[in-house]
Design an enzyme around this catalytic site. Structure first.
Site, PDB file in Angstrom:
ATOM      1  N   GLU A   1       0.834  -1.208   0.000  1.00 10.45           N
ATOM      2  CA  GLU A   1       0.000   0.000   0.000  1.00 10.45           C
ATOM      3  C   GLU A   1       0.872   1.263   0.000  1.00 10.45           C
ATOM      4  O   GLU A   1       0.482   2.281  -0.572  1.00 10.45           O
ATOM      5  CB  GLU A   1      -0.971  -0.001   1.186  1.00 10.45           C
ATOM      6  CG  GLU A   1      -1.905  -1.234   1.262  1.00 10.45           C
ATOM      7  CD  GLU A   1      -2.713  -1.510  -0.005  1.00 10.45           C
ATOM      8  OE1 GLU A   1      -2.980  -0.570  -0.768  1.00 10.45           O
ATOM      9  OE2 GLU A   1      -3.069  -2.697  -0.238  1.00 10.45           O
TER      10      GLU A   1
ATOM     11  N   GLU B   1      -0.727  -0.737  -9.940  1.00 13.61           N
ATOM     12  CA  GLU B   1      -0.326  -2.004  -9.326  1.00 13.61           C
ATOM     13  C   GLU B   1       1.170  -2.262  -9.563  1.00 13.61           C
ATOM     14  O   GLU B   1       1.817  -2.914  -8.754  1.00 13.61           O
ATOM     15  CB  GLU B   1      -1.196  -3.119  -9.912  1.00 13.61           C
ATOM     16  CG  GLU B   1      -1.268  -4.378  -9.098  1.00 13.61           C
ATOM     17  CD  GLU B   1      -1.862  -4.238  -7.701  1.00 13.61           C
ATOM     18  OE1 GLU B   1      -2.605  -3.269  -7.448  1.00 13.61           O
ATOM     19  OE2 GLU B   1      -1.568  -5.106  -6.870  1.00 13.61           O
TER      20      GLU B   1
HETATM   21 CO    CO Z   1      -2.720  -3.179  -5.009  1.00 10.48          CO
END
Ligand code: CO
Length: 492
Positions: free
Chosen positions: A259, A288
């Site tokens: 995160e 991502e």
């Molecule tokens: Co993610």
């Protein structure tokens, strides 16, 4: 000053304030909200989101975009991306959108119950409806060859089913072959899992890690939630969460680093882009790529564990007999498993490839909803090599489909591919391993800033990866990265 663009920017600034309020309500719902507040909170969120949708599809915005008259590359990008999103929203009739939101909310609730009961049958009619509506939305959005293209484009602009299928089939064959080779070798002994560490001590380490990585505390914070997430709330405000599992210390550590990667990207986008169509990451896959870059390429490297070893055993003396090398091996255990979110770096992609193939077939009409469990189990055995004996461990494990997010799953593996290609390019200019071992992350961050973060959403992902690496997205760099890593783990 360009009056047209200035008026457009003002309009977007207004939208961003309402969406910021909605984000904060959502973040609070996932973290601190008292349980009984749920139903009203859901109504408040729906009301606010509905209003944001109205603003984002208004005739007024359409006219502002038409009259903007951009003068430079950045202004052109604002109008181009803005028009793209505006037109996409407008293609979907309000009634269809509302029906879809309602159907997917009901389906997600039915999914929770179906998962508890381990019974796909109870959620099947709900999912049937969501698939039908998703196909209808794909028709409204339009596509050239494949209805799935209309859906994946929402997450990865410019990506198509054909391109994903080509990348994924190469990756699948390579992964299965490497996995078979690895399994002939002595398995890694995981010294970290199964040892109980009270959450308060885990929290201390995670907070320390964020400082070590250089997380800007004046612009973000770390909290706890059941499913870790990152939520950009507003300008200079990005919240991340982690979760503490008593007997699995790795869980919180890698959730936090993951995160952190998302948050760093979000916090590094130029402030003058905030609230504008170009004020976010290039795509879900690119977003991502950053969480995975920090989690896997940095956080699961030997050099990183050399760097954090001292602090780690100071806070967790129960592991003091292990050196950095043993800890590093323990955070890189590769094995076949059922649950996507618990899978390692290598086998993870097999879980995604299977989901992509199934959702592609669902949207194409080649796979019937009722056949999902049997098809899932058949493909799972073929790809991951394990027999699935319950839907909870199989097709009921993830919320994505039931919540209507078709086209989302590929982002995870595209993120892995992007991250390895990015690392390859970065390593040509910086002594990556040495910097990681020293805990000197600033040069790495500033490279990422120049090449990625400073661009916001100006470029489509295809263009961005080519600009920074000199070639289109491909499987080579991930294959080299993971093969090299496997070699280091098993030869030592
Ligand atoms: Co993610």
């Amino acid at each position: 000053m360009n009056a047209g663009v200035e008026m457009l920017k003002k309009y977007y600034a207004r939208i961003s304030k309402f969406s910021s309020a909605a984000s904060l309500l959502y973040w609070d719902m996932q973290t601190y909200m008292p349980k009984m507040a749920g139903p009203f909170r859901a109504e408040a969120l729906a009301e606010l989101s509905g209003y944001v949708f109205q603003l984002a599809t208004s005739d007024e915005l359409g006219a502002l975009l038409e009259d903007a008259n951009p003068q430079d590359e950045v202004e052109e990008a604002i109008v181009r991306v803005g028009k793209r999103e505006f037109e996409r929203f407008r293609k979907i009739p309000k009634e269809l959108f509302e029906e879809f939101v309602k159907a997917s909310t009901l389906c997600e609730q039915a999914w929770q119950e179906a998962k508890r009961q381990d019974n796909f049958k109870t959620v099947e009619p709900f999912l049937q409806k969501v698939v039908e509506l998703s196909r209808e939305i794909a028709e409204k959005l339009g596509y050239e060859k494949d209805p799935y293209d209309a859906l994946i484009d929402q997450f990865e602009p410019g990506m198509t089913a054909q391109k994903v299928a080509t990348l994924f089939s190469e990756l699948r064959e390579f992964t299965i072959a490497l996995l078979e080779r690895i399994e002939k070798l002595e398995p890694v002994h995981d010294v970290l899992s199964g040892v109980e560490i009270e959450p308060e001590r885990q929290r201390k380490f995670n907070e320390w890690l964020l400082d070590y990585l250089g997380f800007d505390r004046s612009r973000g914070r770390l909290d706890v939630s059941e499913h870790p997430f990152t939520n950009p709330i507003g300008l200079n405000d990005v919240r991340i969460t982690t979760r503490y599992v008593l007997d699995d210390i790795k869980n919180s550590i890698f959730s936090t680093i993951h995160e952190f990667g998302h948050a760093l990207y979000s916090l590094s986008i130029p402030q003058e882009f905030y609230g504008l169509p170009i004020g976010s990451s290039a795509s879900y896959g690119f977003d991502e790529s950053q969480s995975r870059f920090w989690e896997n390429i940095v956080g699961r490297s030997l050099e990183f564990w050399k760097g954090v070893h001292g602090k780690f055993i100071e806070l967790f003396p129960e592991f003091s007999q292990y050196d950095a090398h043993q800890l590093w091996k323990s955070v890189n255990v590769i094995k076949r498993s059922y649950i996507r979110t618990e899978a390692d770096e290598l086998t993870y992609n097999l879980h995604i490839i299977l989901r992509f193939e199934l959702e592609h077939a669902l949207i194409n009409g080649e796979l019937k909803v009722q056949d999902i469990p049997s098809t899932w189990n058949e493909y799972f055995e073929k790809y991951v090599g394990l027999k699935v004996s319950s839907d909870r461990m199989g097709c009921l494990q993830d919320p994505h489909w039931y919540g209507g997010s078709f086209g989302y799953f590929p982002s995870y593996t595209l993120g892995n591919l992007y991250s390895a290609q990015i690392k390859h390019s970065l390593s040509k200019e910086l002594p990556f391993e040495q910097l990681v071992e020293e805990g000197n992350f600033e040069p790495i961050k500033s490279w990422l800033y120049d090449k990625i973060y400073s661009k916001g959403k100006i470029y489509e992902p295809e263009v961005l990866i080519e600009k920074l690496s000199g070639e289109p997205l491909n499987v080579t760099y991930f294959r080299d990265y993971i093969s090299e890593k496997a070699k280091r783990i098993f030869n030592s």
